[in-house]
Design an enzyme around this catalytic site. Structure first.
Site, PDB file in Angstrom:
ATOM      1  N   GLU A  84       0.689  -1.176   0.057  1.00  0.00           N
ATOM      2  CA  GLU A  84       0.280   0.235  -0.034  1.00  0.00           C
ATOM      3  C   GLU A  84       0.846   1.240  -0.076  1.00  0.00           C
ATOM      4  O   GLU A  84       1.733   1.447   0.820  1.00  0.00           O
ATOM      5  CB  GLU A  84      -0.710  -0.138   1.315  1.00  0.00           C
ATOM      6  CG  GLU A  84      -1.982   1.312   1.466  1.00  0.00           C
ATOM      7  CD  GLU A  84      -2.585   1.518   0.185  1.00  0.00           C
ATOM      8  OE1 GLU A  84      -3.313   0.499  -0.273  1.00  0.00           O
ATOM      9  OE2 GLU A  84      -2.696   2.658  -0.266  1.00  0.00           O
ATOM     10  N   ASP A 131       1.233   0.341  -5.019  1.00  0.00           N
ATOM     11  CA  ASP A 131       0.185   0.692  -5.886  1.00  0.00           C
ATOM     12  C   ASP A 131      -0.058   2.175  -6.346  1.00  0.00           C
ATOM     13  O   ASP A 131      -0.450   2.390  -7.630  1.00  0.00           O
ATOM     14  CB  ASP A 131      -1.216   0.160  -5.076  1.00  0.00           C
ATOM     15  CG  ASP A 131      -1.684   1.012  -3.814  1.00  0.00           C
ATOM     16  OD1 ASP A 131      -0.484   1.516  -3.272  1.00  0.00           O
ATOM     17  OD2 ASP A 131      -2.682   1.097  -3.416  1.00  0.00           O
ATOM     18  N   HIS A 132       0.344   3.042  -5.654  1.00  0.00           N
ATOM     19  CA  HIS A 132       0.552   4.579  -6.047  1.00  0.00           C
ATOM     20  C   HIS A 132       1.212   5.111  -5.074  1.00  0.00           C
ATOM     21  O   HIS A 132       1.664   4.542  -4.164  1.00  0.00           O
ATOM     22  CB  HIS A 132      -0.959   5.097  -6.263  1.00  0.00           C
ATOM     23  CG  HIS A 132      -1.601   4.593  -4.777  1.00  0.00           C
ATOM     24  ND1 HIS A 132      -1.349   5.401  -3.593  1.00  0.00           N
ATOM     25  CD2 HIS A 132      -2.714   3.755  -4.619  1.00  0.00           C
ATOM     26  CE1 HIS A 132      -2.420   5.073  -3.013  1.00  0.00           C
ATOM     27  NE2 HIS A 132      -3.045   3.999  -3.077  1.00  0.00           N
ATOM     28  N   HIS A 140      -0.907   3.208   4.903  1.00  0.00           N
ATOM     29  CA  HIS A 140      -1.675   4.148   4.206  1.00  0.00           C
ATOM     30  C   HIS A 140      -1.713   5.754   4.823  1.00  0.00           C
ATOM     31  O   HIS A 140      -1.743   5.660   6.146  1.00  0.00           O
ATOM     32  CB  HIS A 140      -3.146   3.487   4.360  1.00  0.00           C
ATOM     33  CG  HIS A 140      -4.159   4.163   3.546  1.00  0.00           C
ATOM     34  ND1 HIS A 140      -4.531   5.368   3.461  1.00  0.00           N
ATOM     35  CD2 HIS A 140      -4.598   3.720   2.272  1.00  0.00           C
ATOM     36  CE1 HIS A 140      -5.323   5.517   2.620  1.00  0.00           C
ATOM     37  NE2 HIS A 140      -5.621   4.514   1.885  1.00  0.00           N
ATOM     38  N   THR A 161      -6.010   2.850  -5.169  1.00  0.00           N
ATOM     39  CA  THR A 161      -5.957   1.362  -4.883  1.00  0.00           C
ATOM     40  C   THR A 161      -7.086   0.635  -5.866  1.00  0.00           C
ATOM     41  O   THR A 161      -6.211  -0.197  -6.487  1.00  0.00           O
ATOM     42  CB  THR A 161      -6.328   1.046  -3.433  1.00  0.00           C
ATOM     43  OG1 THR A 161      -5.509   1.920  -2.395  1.00  0.00           O
ATOM     44  CG2 THR A 161      -5.923  -0.404  -3.089  1.00  0.00           C
TER      45      THR A 161
HETATM   46 MN    MN Z   1      -3.637   2.282  -2.276  1.00  0.00          MN
END
Ligand code: MN
Length: 698
Positions: free
Chosen positions: A262, A485-486, A424, A306
């Site tokens: 994440e 993911d980013h 996160h 996500t």
């Molecule tokens: Mn994410």
């Protein structure tokens, strides 16, 4: 008192007076619902102010439609329909919210959404004693009309006044939108959370907005036809990259373990802070000769973050230019995705997702059956109470550890995905979960400082999981894919980050922001020794063809916009979702071309300019074709040879352990689960974690 009552009677006996009283009543009831029934997360006085005013504009606009009616009969019937309808919408949303902690979409209201049909049966149990508040005003008004205390007003309201009132309503809505923009920009285009729209724009607005979106989607679908597919098929065929023969099938038949890191960015790899590595274990994987790692790999997500990353990895197609594909189209679209492709392969993969948040997040509970996932172990499969959860759900160490009791019963080979959540935004972590030996940065941004702390935790979580993979023997039978993911640090915080990266914050620009969109992508193939750090440019869209080729599965028959990173024909033009793009030489942002070498605006020869125009055209075309594919649900017309259409109703994510054990029993000696292969003995005790929630006595 009598004079007051006379006055009220007089007001209620005029059309305009009755109208305004009804507006105030609807407003108050909505505020009551906000205060008592909906649990909206208001964090500052401005948000509270927006919340208080947000019902006004839409209520006036909607109920104000009655003002245009001339005849007495039409006016009063229209007014009551709109008034009662408005109350009903509010009330049904309250009941729905009590069950699902969500608001009703138009699909739910019209009964299209089958997942939430359970409501009707149990709705009585969801009523509450204070619910009379929502209906009492209507009952009183009806009685006052029946007893003729309120009289009908036969004089129509002039068009001018009606129009003025509607305009006032629109002004109010615009004002509300403008205020909301200060609190949460792109509120309407992102649409990733129903709650935000209700919080800022009100329930009526949300329903209307959702309705318009749905109608627009339905329109596009109805008009779509098979022939539009042809352009897309031609495009993906033309840009198809044949597998590299030396890589094709090298992981054939292995278990596939996807680890979704994440918000994890490439700059944390090999990063030292105060002399210490932030992610020592991931660094060791990165440099291992069992790992193909990529240092020019970019995320390509849009507002769906996500869920966009998941969408690209599972389908090989882009997500949407606005909002999340999962939430907007995921409940109805046709997919030809990794879980289904692998289940239907000769190896008959078992497919599962492990996730520490609620199953409804990003609409996964509706999307996963359509992708073909057989199992979805979300929050309810884990003990996530008390300090076991943080922010976005179960802490990662507990997710990995808690997954083993389910993982060991899956038939092999399996395709499983772990969605981590602890790293996160805003990167909070309980003190007791933090490594006391790790000292983070001391920048001006607490987000940046915290980020490295949860990075470090994520690294430890993955390390513990790998230890289990090795201890259980699963390691050598698997291929493990890890990806970020980013971004985790947004452009607005990047200046605070710059010094940590050895950059000058004063000189930080859009080029630097774009370069920072690199995320880790690593493919661990235990037993091989040819792994290395690859430098070709690529992105999330390329993962599926790359992975399928490693597993010995051809991809040519599927519509996938990415290309195999190992292929000699791999395309190194990496599209961002907003049509910006990066190539090995250039970074092109809103048409401005930066040289990757200098970081400055490039001086181009006409040949280079021509090439860049060509690349931009390619980027625009692939994104718009992908959008057309998704918005129009064109895969419903596409039938790759040998691929069976996914039947989402086949999957139900309850009682998973019972289902797994039943399959083990049916297969008997043929069962290939880890548990069966371990002579029906559990492997859970091979898992070691230092997480305090399991090791301390509390
Ligand atoms: Mn994410």
């Amino acid at each position: 008192m009598k004079r007051f009552l006379n006055k009220v009677q007089k007001i209620l006996s005029t059309r305009i007076g009755l109208f305004w009283i009804i507006i105030v009543l609807c407003w108050l009831k909505t505020l009551f619902a906000y205060a008592v029934d909906f649990h909206l997360n208001i964090v500052n006085p401005m948000q509270l102010f927006i919340l208080i005013i947000n019902p006004i504009g839409m209520t006036i606009l909607l109920i104000g439609l009655a003002l245009y009616a001339k005849s007495t009969k039409l006016f009063y019937s229209l007014l009551s329909i709109l008034y009662i309808g408005n109350t009903a919408l509010l009330y049904f949303n309250i009941v729905f919210y009590r069950e699902f902690t969500d608001f009703m979409t138009v699909e739910t209201i019209t009964g299209f959404d089958k997942v939430n049909q359970g409501l009707s049966g149990s709705s009585f149990a969801l009523t509450s004693p204070h619910d009379f508040v929502y209906w009492i005003d209507i009952i009183i008004l009806i009685i006052l009309f029946l007893t003729r205390w309120i009289k009908f007003d036969h004089k129509p309201i002039t068009k001018k006044i009606s129009f003025a009132i509607s305009s006032l309503a629109l002004l109010f809505i615009t004002f509300d939108l403008a205020l909301s923009e200060t609190q949460r920009s792109q509120l309407l285009t992102r649409t990733f959370d129903h709650e935000y729209i209700v919080q800022y724009m009100g329930l009526d607005f949300f329903t209307a907005y959702d309705g318009i979106n749905q109608w627009h989607n339905a329109e596009m679908r109805a008009r779509a036809n098979k022939s539009e597919l042809k352009k897309i098929v031609n495009f993906t065929r033309k840009h198809y990259a044949a597998p590299n023969p030396s890589m094709f099938g090298i992981a054939k038949g292995r278990n596939v373990i996807i680890i979704h890191l994440e918000s994890f960015q490439q700059f944390s790899i090999d990063r030292k802070i105060n002399g210490q590595e932030v992610t020592p274990f991931l660094n060791s994987l990165y440099h291992s000769n069992e790992t193909y790692a990529f240092d020019n790999f970019f995320h390509q997500v849009g507002q769906g973050r996500t869920s966009d990353a998941e969408n690209m990895l599972e389908t090989g197609d882009f997500a949407l230019p606005q909002g999340s594909l999962f939430t907007q189209l995921g409940s109805s679209n046709t997919f030809q995705a990794a879980p289904a492709i692998l289940e239907q392969s000769p190896e008959h993969y078992t497919t599962a997702v492990f996730h520490g948040n609620v199953p409804t997040f990003w609409n996964r509970n509706n999307v996963y059956p359509r992708l073909g996932f057989q199992y979805f172990f979300a929050q309810e499969y884990f003990n996530h109470s008390g300090n076991r959860s943080e922010g976005y759900g179960l802490k990662d160490k507990l997710l990995f550890q808690g997954s083993i009791k389910y993982l060991q019963h899956l038939q092999q080979p399996f395709y499983v995905k772990y969605l981590t959540v602890t790293n996160h935004f805003p990167y909070q972590l309980d003190k007791e979960d933090q490594d006391p030996n790790f000292k983070t940065t001391n920048t001006s941004s607490s987000v940046v400082n915290n980020y490295f702390v949860t990075n470090h935790y994520l690294d430890q979580s993955v390390h513990e999981f790998f230890n289990f993979l090795k201890a259980s023997g699963l390691y050598n039978k698997s291929i493990i894919v890890l990806y970020g993911d980013h971004y985790g640090i947004s452009d607005s915080e990047n200046k605070a980050l710059a010094p940590v990266l050895g950059k000058n914050p004063q000189k930080w620009n859009n080029f630097d922001n774009a370069q920072l969109q690199r995320v880790p992508f690593m493919i661990v193939i235990p037993g091989i020794h040819s792994g290395k750090i690859e430098h070709q440019y690529g992105g999330e869209i390329d993962v599926l063809p790359t992975l399928l080729h490693l597993l010995g599965i051809h991809t040519k028959k599927y519509i996938q916009f990415g290309t195999d990173l190992f292929s000699k024909q791999h395309n190194q033009v990496v599209a961002f979702r907003n049509r910006d793009f990066v190539t090995p030489n250039y970074t092109v942002l809103s048409g401005t071309v930066y040289s990757n070498k200098t970081g400055k605006i490039a001086k181009l020869t006409s040949a280079e300019r021509k090439q860049i125009n060509k690349d931009q055209k390619f980027v625009n075309e692939e994104l718009s074709l992908s959008d057309s594919l998704n918005y129009k649900d064109l895969l419903r017309f596409y039938h790759p040879k040998g691929f069976k259409k996914v039947n989402p109703n086949k999957f139900n994510y309850g009682d998973a352990l019972e289902k797994e054990e039943k399959i083990e029993k049916e297969k008997g000696v043929g069962s290939t689960s880890m548990y069966s292969e371990n002579n029906n003995k559990s492997l859970v005790n091979l898992y070691h974690t230092d997480t305090p929630e399991l090791n301390n006595n509390h």
